[in-house]
Structures are given as C-alpha cells and as structure tokens.
Design a protein around this motif. Structure first.
Motif, PDB file in Angstrom:
ATOM      1  N   ILE A   1       0.981  -1.174  -0.054  1.00  0.00           N
ATOM      2  CA  ILE A   1       0.056  -0.202  -0.057  1.00  0.00           C
ATOM      3  C   ILE A   1       0.881   1.158  -0.223  1.00  0.00           C
ATOM      4  O   ILE A   1       0.542   2.262  -0.754  1.00  0.00           O
ATOM      5  CB  ILE A   1      -1.019   0.123   1.341  1.00  0.00           C
ATOM      6  CG1 ILE A   1      -1.837  -1.345   1.278  1.00  0.00           C
ATOM      7  CG2 ILE A   1      -1.797   1.255   1.209  1.00  0.00           C
ATOM      8  CD1 ILE A   1      -2.529  -1.368   2.636  1.00  0.00           C
ATOM      9  N   LEU A   2       1.785   1.221   0.851  1.00  0.00           N
ATOM     10  CA  LEU A   2       2.812   2.454   0.784  1.00  0.00           C
ATOM     11  C   LEU A   2       3.599   2.613  -0.378  1.00  0.00           C
ATOM     12  O   LEU A   2       3.509   3.718  -0.885  1.00  0.00           O
ATOM     13  CB  LEU A   2       4.162   1.933   1.755  1.00  0.00           C
ATOM     14  CG  LEU A   2       3.869   2.429   3.333  1.00  0.00           C
ATOM     15  CD1 LEU A   2       5.085   1.865   3.992  1.00  0.00           C
ATOM     16  CD2 LEU A   2       3.811   3.821   3.513  1.00  0.00           C
TER      17      LEU A   2
ATOM     18  N   THR B   1       2.427   1.904  -3.297  1.00  0.00           N
ATOM     19  CA  THR B   1       1.426   2.173  -4.323  1.00  0.00           C
ATOM     20  C   THR B   1       1.067   3.591  -4.143  1.00  0.00           C
ATOM     21  O   THR B   1       1.025   4.589  -5.124  1.00  0.00           O
ATOM     22  CB  THR B   1      -0.090   1.511  -4.125  1.00  0.00           C
ATOM     23  OG1 THR B   1       0.258   0.160  -4.138  1.00  0.00           O
ATOM     24  CG2 THR B   1      -0.963   1.795  -4.968  1.00  0.00           C
ATOM     25  N   ASP B   2       1.030   4.218  -2.668  1.00  0.00           N
ATOM     26  CA  ASP B   2       0.549   5.672  -2.600  1.00  0.00           C
ATOM     27  C   ASP B   2       1.589   6.569  -3.060  1.00  0.00           C
ATOM     28  O   ASP B   2       1.547   7.466  -3.961  1.00  0.00           O
ATOM     29  CB  ASP B   2       0.636   5.936  -1.158  1.00  0.00           C
ATOM     30  CG  ASP B   2      -0.351   5.527  -0.210  1.00  0.00           C
ATOM     31  OD1 ASP B   2      -1.265   5.163  -0.889  1.00  0.00           O
ATOM     32  OD2 ASP B   2      -0.516   5.480   0.998  1.00  0.00           O
TER      33      ASP B   2
ATOM     34  N   VAL C   1       2.100   6.238  -7.265  1.00  0.00           N
ATOM     35  CA  VAL C   1       0.776   7.058  -7.847  1.00  0.00           C
ATOM     36  C   VAL C   1       0.727   8.606  -7.890  1.00  0.00           C
ATOM     37  O   VAL C   1       0.646   9.322  -8.670  1.00  0.00           O
ATOM     38  CB  VAL C   1      -0.632   6.436  -7.249  1.00  0.00           C
ATOM     39  CG1 VAL C   1      -1.769   7.253  -7.831  1.00  0.00           C
ATOM     40  CG2 VAL C   1      -0.669   4.838  -7.915  1.00  0.00           C
TER      41      VAL C   1
ATOM     42  N   PRO D   1       9.764   0.919   1.691  1.00  0.00           N
ATOM     43  CA  PRO D   1       8.963   0.922   0.456  1.00  0.00           C
ATOM     44  C   PRO D   1       8.781   2.466  -0.229  1.00  0.00           C
ATOM     45  O   PRO D   1       8.635   2.715  -1.426  1.00  0.00           O
ATOM     46  CB  PRO D   1       7.493   0.455   0.959  1.00  0.00           C
ATOM     47  CG  PRO D   1       7.834  -0.304   2.083  1.00  0.00           C
ATOM     48  CD  PRO D   1       9.000   0.312   2.726  1.00  0.00           C
ATOM     49  N   VAL D   2       8.527   3.460   1.126  1.00  0.00           N
ATOM     50  CA  VAL D   2       8.419   4.657   0.293  1.00  0.00           C
ATOM     51  C   VAL D   2       9.772   5.161  -0.487  1.00  0.00           C
ATOM     52  O   VAL D   2       9.620   5.637  -1.529  1.00  0.00           O
ATOM     53  CB  VAL D   2       8.775   5.765   1.684  1.00  0.00           C
ATOM     54  CG1 VAL D   2       8.400   7.071   1.238  1.00  0.00           C
ATOM     55  CG2 VAL D   2       7.215   5.278   2.334  1.00  0.00           C
ATOM     56  N   ARG D   3      11.063   4.974  -0.053  1.00  0.00           N
ATOM     57  CA  ARG D   3      12.262   5.362  -0.549  1.00  0.00           C
ATOM     58  C   ARG D   3      12.240   4.594  -1.840  1.00  0.00           C
ATOM     59  O   ARG D   3      12.669   4.990  -2.950  1.00  0.00           O
ATOM     60  CB  ARG D   3      13.509   4.830   0.193  1.00  0.00           C
ATOM     61  CG  ARG D   3      13.601   5.801   1.532  1.00  0.00           C
ATOM     62  CD  ARG D   3      13.712   7.301   1.585  1.00  0.00           C
ATOM     63  NE  ARG D   3      14.367   7.803   0.371  1.00  0.00           N
ATOM     64  CZ  ARG D   3      14.244   9.102  -0.091  1.00  0.00           C
ATOM     65  NH1 ARG D   3      13.932   9.937   1.088  1.00  0.00           N
ATOM     66  NH2 ARG D   3      14.877   9.594  -0.953  1.00  0.00           N
TER      67      ARG D   3
END
Lengths: 707, 707
Positions: free
Chosen positions: B318-319, B321-322, B325, B444-446
């Motif tokens: 989810i992270l 994907t956010d 996108v 996952p953000v990085r």
C-alpha cells in the motif's frame, strides 16, 4: 471492554497454544524469543503432542494449566481458533493474541469466522489482539511475544511506544528505528484485523502509561475514527506527541456523492482534518518517525516559530532556510543588541545576519561557539536555534559538542544540530549529544524538517490551550428535524434553505411559484431583476438542465422564463417530479464560496470550506474540520486554503466579510451535529460573501438525506 | 577557455603554493592528503621558508620549479593571490585551484580583487577553480587535492562524478553518499566563486568522460543559466542522467515587475522549467541523491510507467502504491494470462492482483519467487517490477537474493527491491544485489520514490527522442522590431497588440479613438456592444483606475463612457500621458487564460501559461518553458497546470480550443526570441480561448521594454 492493558504488556504468565518443537517455525518462535530475551514470568507451552518444548514443560490443554495465564498466544490453524479462544474464555484469560491468518483478510467465509471470534471475545470479556497479527514486544520488561526475524534482536528500552496495523512492516519500523535510527522503543504491538483491542485503545493506554513519552502509530484505517479527536485531546493534555503514519492515500475510483463536499471529503481529507485539530504529527517514512521522534525526546518545545541558524560553513544555511520557510517557520530577525554582540567576536569574513556564519575560525577559538550560542539564545526574538557543524569529526567534534551541551543545559529554547560527519568518525560527540537529548541530523534538510514538525506541534499545543475554553455552540432545532422527517434522497433548494434559515444562516429572498402568475407576483414582491430556477429533487444539476435563468428583468420576461424552465426541465428528465419554479432575489458583488457537510460513516459530521467553482472542484483547494467547530477553528479553515488572498482582498477587490463567513461555518457545523441522524451531505454552493460588514447569503443549497 | 579538464583531474604534477609544515592547517592538509592517498605524480611544495615539507623537497618559488606543473593549488592569503596566479600564468600552469577566501563573498574590495583574478586567468588562459573553494578529489586516480576532514577517508572509486558550489557541504555529500550510502563517486570538485571553470563546464566534461555514468550537481545558482539546455541535451544524448540539487528556493522579497509573467518567473521557476525540458532529475536531500543514483546505476530504464509490485507481506504494498501513484506512475493492470499463471502457485490466502502478495509461503517454497517474478516479467503490460522482502535476513535472504538476481539477469525491465533488514543482518544478500546492480531500499517509500524518479527520467528521454526532429518555428519580423524601436518603459495595449498581430497572434478588433466622435464612429464600425479602455503607457492597471468600461451598448453610452474614462484616468494619475481611448469588440464566452514572456537576465526569454485571474496570481498555477518551444512542448505546458480540466471541459463546459492556444504559445515563443533584445516582459492577460474550433483572441496586452 478491557482497559487494564498494562497486564497485556507485562503478563505474569503466558500460555503458548500450539507451541511447536521446531523453534524456527511461526508456532515455535514465540517461546524461543521469550526464553532468549529472559522473560521472567511463567511459561506454559500447550500442545498435546509434546511433554516439553525447548526444555519447558508442555501442557496437553489450556484446561490443564494450574492457573489462568495473563496472556495466551494462539498459533493454531484458523479452523481451530474458535475452540481455543473459548477455552481461554472459560479459563479466565484476560488477553489473547491471535496470530493465525485466514479471517477477514480472505473475505467470504473468513469474515464469518472472524465475527464468531468477536462474539466469543465479547462473551468472555477477553481482550483479543489480532487475528492475523505478529504479536508484541515489551522491550522494557523483555516480553517478546511474537515471531519474525526482528524478534531475534536485543533492544535497549526507550520511551516510544507504538501500535501498528501492519505486522511485518511495523516490526521492521521498530527494528530500523531502534537499532539504526537511535530512537529506542518501549513497547510495540501489531493489531492485525483488530476484532478486540484496537489501535486507538492502545494509543489511549500509551497516554496513561507513565513510561511512554512519545506515541507512534501506523494505520491503514481505524473503525472508530471519530475517537481520534478524543485520543488526540488526551495526548495533548498529557504532553505526549503522537506520530501518525497513515497509509492508503491513493483514492480508489470516484464516489457517487451528490455534493462536492462529500466528493472531496474522502477518508484522507478527514484524517488530515483530525490530525490538524489535535496536533497529531503526520509521518510518511521511517526516517520521519526517527527524526521527529528524536526531536521530541528533547522535551523542549519552542514558544514561537522563529528560528536562528548558526553555521560554520555558509552553504548549508541556505538549505535549512529553504526547508523551514517552506514548512511555515520564520527566520528570526536578530535584535540590534544581538548583532552588536556578535560583531565583537564573529570574524569579519563571516556573517552576523541570520544564518550567522561563524566560519571555520572556530578551529582557532572554540569559545566562539559558546559565545555565539549564548548571544543568540539571549535574543527574545529567537524561539529556537539550529547549529550546522559541517563534517567536524574526532577531537574537535567532541569539544564542540561539549560547548553546545553546556549552553543547552541552561536554556528552555530547543537547540537542534545538523552535523554531517559519519557516525564512525564522531561517536563521542554524537554520544554526548544523545545523552543530553540534543537532536542531531546528518543533513540540514532533515534537521529543518524535524524542527518544523516540532514547531508545528508546539503551535498546535498553544492553539489548543488558548482555545480550551471556547465552546462550539449547540443549536437544537426540532422544527428543522421535523421539516426533514420522512424525506429521502435529495432535498432541493427551497426546502434546504428553509432548514438553513432555522440555524440562522442567511439565505436569499425567494418564493416557490407553482404557476406563471405566481412567479410574476413573487418577482414583483422581491424586486427586479430576479433569478429563476426549477425546483425538483430529481434535478440536482439545474444549470446543466438549462432550468436556471438569471437577471430576469421584468414581468413579461418572468412569465416567459417560467414556461421555458419547465419545458427544459421536462426535456432533461421527463419523469422528474417538479415542485415549481423558485423566484429569487439577484445577489450582486459577492465572492462565491462553497461550504458544506459530509456525514462520514467513520468520522461522523465534518464541515468543508473552499472558494466556489473550479477552485473546489478542479483544484481541490478546500479545508475540512470534524464538527462541531468553534469560531477560531472556522477562521483557521478559511485562512488555510491557498486561495484565501481572494477573500482578504487580492487584486484590488474589497476585503470580503470573513467574520460573517466564519460565523456561518460555525452555524453550519452546529446544524451538522443537530441533524447528524438525518443529513448525509449538504452543499451551500455558492454562498456569496459580501464586502466586509455586509454579510453572506446562501444562493443555492442541496441536502442529501441519509436514507 | 580551457576544456582539457581531464588534465585537471589527473595531473602529472602538482605545485602547492603556500604549503605549510603544520599538516593540520588548511595549507598543510593538501600535501598530507595527496601523500597518504598515494598520489603518483610529482609534488612541488612551494614556500620560501622551508627546505622540505613532510619529507618532500620544498621550492622557494614557482619560478624555481624544473617544469610547469599541470595543477597548482594556491593556499596563500587573499592579498598575495594575484601575484601567485600571475606566476602560474608565466610558468604556463594550465589549471589552478584557488582555495583562499576574501573575494566576492565579502563584497566591496573583495569583488574588485576577484575581478583582477579573472583578468589574470584570461590573460594567461589559466583554468581557475575557485576562489573560496575546497578543492577536488579524483577517487579513481587517488588525487586528493584539497582540505577538510572528509579528505582523510578512503573511497572506492565509482562512476558518479559531482560538481558542487558549496565546499564543505559538497564534500559531506560525497562522504556520506560514498561511504554510508553505497554510491561510490569517481570525481568530486567544488567551484566556490567560479571565476574560471564553472559548474556547467564541469558537467560538460563529465558528459565527455567515458568513466562517468551519472552526474551530480549542487548549485546555488549558475551565471550561464541558459547553457543548462545545451548541457542537458548533451547529457540526454550520452545517456548520462544528471542529478541536480538546486538550493536557495526561498524567494527574497517581491520583484518590481510590471507583468504577472515576470513576477511569477523567479529563478526557481526557470530552473525547474529547464530541468523539465531536459530530463534533469531534481534532488532535495543527500538521501535522494543516493537513492536515485543507486537506481540509475542499474542502467535499465523502464519503457513505460506501469509498475507491478510483488510482496511477501501485504501492508508495505500500500505504501509503495501511494508513493508511485502520487508521483505520476501507474499500477500495471496484469493480463488474464498472468493472473491465470499466478493462480497456479500463489497461495489462496495471498493475492494475484497488483500488488501480488505471495505471502510468507516463500519460506516453504523459494521457487515461488522465481516463478512469480518470471510471470510478471513476461506480462507485456508491465514496464518495471518492485519486490518487497520485509525484513528477511540471514540464509533465506541470501537465497531470495539469488533468485532475484537470476531473473534480473535475463530481463531488460528494471527490478527494484524494498528490503527492510538492517545492513548488519543481511550483508551477503545486499552485497550480491549491489554486485548485480539491482537497487534496494530500506523502506517501500524510498523504493517508490527512486522508481518514480527513474521512470520520470526515462519518460523525458523518450519524449526528447520523439521530439528530436521537431523544430520550434523561427519568425523574423523587422516591422515589429521597428515598431518598438526607441520605446522605453511600458507599451500599452493598442501598440502591444499590433506587435502581437505581426506574429500571427489573434487580437480583438479595435480602434484607438482620440476624440469622442471618433470613439462613436469606431464603435459603429466594430458593432455594439463594445469595450472601452484608456490607452496610456503610464497607466498599467486600467481597471483599478476605473478607466475601463465593458459592454457599452449604444452611441450615446459610448460618448459618455469616453468622457468618463478620461476623467477617471486623470484622477488616477494627473500627469499621465494619454494616447486616447481604445474601442474594442466584446468577446464572449471564452475561457480567460494568461500567457506571457519574461526575458530573464540569466536564462533569456521564457514563456508562461496559466489560467486567468487568481489562478495565476494567487494560486501560482502556471507553467514555464525557456523559449523557443515546439508545439509538443506548448501542449505539455497547457496540460501540466492543475487547472487544466477547466480547458478540457470540466463542469459541463464545452472543451476550449487548446489547439489554437498551443499554436499561440508557439508564436509567442517565436516572438520572445525575435524581440529578445527589446522586450523585457510581456503579458497577454486575458487571452480568451474560445470553444474548440473557434480560436483564441488576445483581449489585453502589455509590453515592458528592456530599457
């Protein structure tokens, strides 16, 4: 619902239901981790197949235990979980972690199975954590009740407690934050599908827990969303900042709402509104959590948002300035006294402006640091200080750290350090700063962001303290409730405005005309020119249906417009039920804004404000608050949109009546609360805001009923 | 100007002018660092006070050296620098680094002293680096020509070369990126006050340097800003991505520009335009540089922006994907074939959607990884793949890494890994991924951000390749140049529009009337209703002066309006020179946009586009490009503003004539180039964009002359 959560985190005894002798498997790991981290209570592995597990006596069943354990871990297959949970209930186990998967995350039968678990938990008053979770670590008491590779590490206990809805990733966050990030955790729990003890229950407990100073949270979404306000209030009162990582921001598809307010008020908009209202700090990555957490550990909050920067190397000051200004802080204006003092010792090739550049001259005279820090700290126009130390390392680093620590010990103003030396080359300096709880960061960017986060939180605390005696007005209007009683679907303009008027919201003069003659008579009474619009709960988009005429100037035109509007309305929707044509005063010269209500399933009633037309619809430049709101909150809503200068008097326009607008938002919020059982959505679009002193007027309105 | 910069980075001999025997001081450090890192060329310390320094023979003067060194380092006081530089010139030294401070950064006499240095450098064709800089490191050849604590470290040479205007901070970036970040550098140079070899000179050299793959840059601002376009073009052609860290974004005060275009076109807006035009990747922190640099080292670019995510733990998907996108990528839609294939082996409690959740079942069957990766890789609807490995560590981590590496070796699609295990617990897995140049990130953000940066760059390359034969039209209009000849200050609407018309830009029908009767005659010719406006180069804000009347409906009203406008204009500015009153057709039903030119001192002519009114002025929702632009670029400008849906046909409006608007932007850009020696600023505000097929019309215009 159980609230003695300290028993969950520090149980005197733990049963491990389904314990495996293979200590590598999921059902084998918890006992291994509890033993290896020196758990001090009683351990009861339960498995009829074994006599002992890892040298601990194994019990054939929960019933056979000599006492009711304070915590049970259920590690069996989904199908056997209900029986095991029932056994726990009968035995009187207060808390149970259900690790097993195969419930609502699978959909279908999993959902039903999960409901069954919830019923059992309620029947026996068991505090259930999970199912489909990864357990808990209480680093302070050495309780490692879970599985996963991060359970193998040792953790120095700290004062951060965190609850996460994600198991695997949540524990990764703890692991990286504690061990690599230097932000030690006290407790970490993952809640999975949350049939029992929820994220907010744990947050409430962390607020009560005297050893927790900072609360971390990782959520995809909470079921009891409105409770965030209450939890946020308690956390503010207790002085325990909440760092909230909310994921799942990608909106999936379009909602079929009638109003702009409901369309724009997706979950993330309401979460953000709640965070803003209660000073909950949003984080978006592990590094944010670490950086902001380390900042908050200092326990010093700035009294305002004015920052002074001291640097030993020019370039990096620009970076930090960029960062803090972009995030709402200000560069402090140093007083003449301070500047004069600085001139006495800052080298001429340095700078006594802000950022103050003391240059590499500190290599020759370390007292420069103390003297500069002291001078800046004495300036009443400075609320907090950042010092940029480039890559200083080794012995000089230690000395510089000592100078900083000496000044910091004697001031309430936060001092933050940007220091780009690698950990390996300045361990003593960093260690000394850590011990003194002085936050330090590898880059000026990270340092600036952390400062801005703390400044934002401090401002939220000040704001909440200042407003703590403000009361949002309560308005009860049985007449309005009666007007809406029995209505379903959309309530059109005329009736919607009568509801608004009950709450003191100014609406246009208007009459509903059922005949051509009545329309003419109404127009003559209201005064020309008039606006005319079809009234039908079946036609929400009147303009698109060509069923609106503006500036109708005389009786003959009114008569013609009446016929035209009815004809076009029929053409738009042949079977529309039409109440008549609304004849309305024309309101000139106002700024069009849109205000509205969305009554969210999880958050309850919330109010929105934005400029009219494409500002709200295309640019989404709107603000939300959960109702009820006070006048001060209404003003914040108005001032926080990007387009606010339009109301304040941009482009040579007269300033709009923002007082009346704020007052109307407060009344709308009171309406939202009073009618929350009936109204699902409401738009006032446009609300015309007249020049200052001349009030506002609702020119159109739409209500969608809850059912 | 010298361009043989390879001699600078790999000199066969180095003179150190002002070398000190105290190796801790700034003037002692360079020799120490050169020696300790095993510099292989000849070293010539120069100082009349010493016989030798650190065991190396010391020379009394530059003149006394047996040869002209290829590089000289000047470490003496500012006052002695000119003499030393002259000596270098006479001796024939090709490159000189001036470390000394005390020049333009001090202002006043420092500026003059710096000009003197520039003159000497020109006279002798010396490539000067600095003054006020910290030197250079060529990690590949062991040339450590500078000072500072980071010179003490050893660096494994890599393929990133970087130029920084900040000395101290620049080297911190290299140090943290290379040693902690795992992004090894090849060369690093700091340029200080840049009187000679500039940032862009070094960037051009890095593009030529066969050993450099990725170019890093840290700038506060460049003097030859327009050259960024040329450098960007060459980098794109060479396939060498540029990572640009531009600081100093906080705008200082308001500019006194006449036009909105110039007010909105601050330096940062034009830098960003240049970056966009040439695919230069903006970074905002050290971590960005490291993350994006590691991503680009893989040398695989996605062919589109569709990402498939594979995870072993739901939450983190989810992270990511956010993140992707929000940054313009899309989640790939997996084909039916792929889904069918996945269903064969992905466990039922996992997910075969995107993100694909293979679950912890990989613990039992490692082939799941290979099979899943292969199935996703075979899907033609997937352009790149991210795999999320939670905190896997130890032996299983190694095996998983091997599976990934095997698939990656056989595909052109980039595979990125989010892997949250600490370095300490998965060193073999991480080492293997690094060796295979597979990018991996702790969160996952990085990982998502790095993917989005690479995807953005790949798109820029595709766009530039597709448009490489597009030519921006060149329009030469001597008549327009003649019209503006000799004009100064502001050129009012009537004359400005005649200039626009020369370039084929549609303007309103209008006549300039000097008398009441002429105004009436003009209105009758144009047709009622008309708009009327004062024409005066002294009155830029006609509306605020109440010198504009719209919808004037008949001859009598025109006569009255004429008198009124002149009266109000005089009241607004008594001494205004008034050309007359402009009588103009009323243009109905268009969408108001603003387009304009700012002719920047550093960047040259640039064009702007935005929606009219507060969209541009308050919300700053505008786009810029450096002129000239092609039709494709004009379309990008139009589509990239947030308010674009308004033109595309939001809220039930007919779509506007975007083709005509794009064509007009191209013409305006051609005008900007043709008149760049005369026009400083130009606003067409509003330009009315009619419904599709009906064109555009400039309803008002203002030109400010360069002098």
């Amino acid at each position: 619902m159980r609230t003695d959560i300290e028993r969950f985190f520090s149980p005197k005894s733990i049963a491990i239901i389904g314990a495996s002798q293979d200590l590598v498997t999921i059902s084998g790991q918890p006992l291994k981790h509890l033993l290896s981290h020196g758990y001090k209570g009683k351990l009861y592995p339960v498995n009829p197949k074994y006599q002992d597990v890892a040298g601990v006596k194994c019990w054939p069943s929960l019933e056979s235990l000599p006492e009711a354990p304070e915590l049970a871990l259920i590690l069996v297959n989904a199908s056997r979980v209900p029986d095991m949970l029932t056994s726990c209930g009968k035995k009187g186990v207060p808390y149970v972690i259900i690790f097993s998967s195969g419930f609502s995350e699978m959909g279908g039968a999993g959902v039903t199975a999960q409901q069954k678990l919830a019923e059992i938990a309620r029947e026996y008053d068991i505090g259930v954590i999970g199912p489909n979770c990864q357990g808990m670590i209480n680093a302070a008491d050495g309780v490692f009740a879970g599985f996963g590779s991060v359970f193998g590490s040792d953790y120095k206990p700290g004062s951060v407690s965190m609850v996460s809805q994600s198991g695997g990733f949540g524990f990764s966050v703890m692991n990286l934050s504690s061990l690599d990030g230097g932000l030690p955790f006290r407790q970490m729990v993952t809640t999975g599908n949350e049939i029992g003890v929820s994220t907010l229950d744990f947050m409430d407990y962390f607020i009560r827990d005297p050893q927790t100073d900072i609360i971390g949270t990782y959520i995809e979404g909470v079921k009891d969303a409105r409770r965030i306000l209450d939890t946020g209030d308690k956390a503010l009162a207790a002085g325990k900042p909440i760092l909230m990582w909310k994921v799942g921001n990608t909106e999936q598809g379009q909602k079929a709402a009638a109003s702009h307010t409901a369309n724009l008020g997706g979950a993330m908009a309401l979460y953000k509104a709640a965070f803003k209202q209660k000073g909950i700090i949003q984080v978006e990555d592990i590094q944010d959590l670490v950086d902001y957490g380390r900042a908050l550990r200092s326990n010093k909050l700035p009294k305002g948002n004015r920052l002074a920067i001291i640097t030993i190397s020019g370039g990096a000051g620009i970076l930090m300035t960029d960062e803090i200004v972009a995030r709402g802080m200000q560069m402090a204006q140093l007083s003449a006294t301070t500047v004069a003092k600085l001139k006495e010792f800052v080298p001429s090739f340095g700078s006594v402006g802000n950022p103050v550049d003391v240059t590499a001259a500190i290599f020759n005279d370390l007292t420069l640091i103390n003297r500069t820090l002291q001078a800046i700290n004495d300036d009443p126009g400075v609320d907090c200080i950042a010092m940029i130390n480039a890559s200083l390392q080794g012995e000089i680093a230690q000395k510089v750290a000592a100078e900083i620590i000496a000044v910091a010990a004697k001031t309430d103003k936060p001092i933050f350090i940007s220091w780009s030396a690698r950990d390996a080359v300045a361990p003593e300096a960093y260690g000394a700063l850590d011990a003194a709880r002085i936050p330090h960061y590898k880059s000026p960017v990270r340092c600036g962001r952390a400062l801005a986060a703390v400044s934002w939180y401090a401002e939220a605390r000040r704001r909440n303290a200042a407003q703590k005696n403000d009361k949002a007005p309560v308005i009860s209007r049985p007449a309005a409730q009666a007007m809406l009683k029995g209505k379903t679907g959309d309530v059109a303009e005329y009736a919607a405005k009568q509801v608004l008027a009950e709450y003191g919201i100014a609406v246009t003069k208007e009459e509903l005309a059922k005949t051509r003659d009545a329309a003419v008579a109404a127009a003559q009474k209201i005064g020309f020119p008039v606006a005319m619009k079809v009234q039908s709960s079946d036609i929400s988009h009147k303009t698109e249906a060509k069923a609106v005429k503006l500036g109708v100037a005389n009786a003959a035109d009114v008569a013609a417009a009446f016929d035209d509007i009815l004809k076009n309305a029929k053409a738009w929707k042949a079977d529309a039920s039409i109440d008549g044509v609304l004849v309305q005063e024309m309101v000139g010269d106002g700024t069009e804004v849109i205000i509205g209500i969305t009554n969210d399933a999880l958050f309850g009633p919330a109010v929105m404000f934005g400029l009219g037309g494409i500002f709200a619809e295309v640019l989404k430049d709107v603000s939300f608050r959960l109702a009820p709101i006070t006048l001060a909150m209404a003003r914040e809503m108005i001032e926080e949109i990007k387009g606010y200068p339009v109301l304040a008097g941009a482009r040579g326009k007269a300033p709009a009546d923002v007082d009346a607008l704020a007052d109307t938002l407060v009344k709308l919020s009171a309406l939202a609360v009073d009618l929350k059982d009936q109204v699902a959505e409401l738009d006032i679009n446009p609300l015309l805001v007249m020049p200052r002193g001349l009030g506002v007027k609702a020119a159109d309105a739409l209500i969608r009923m809850k059912s």
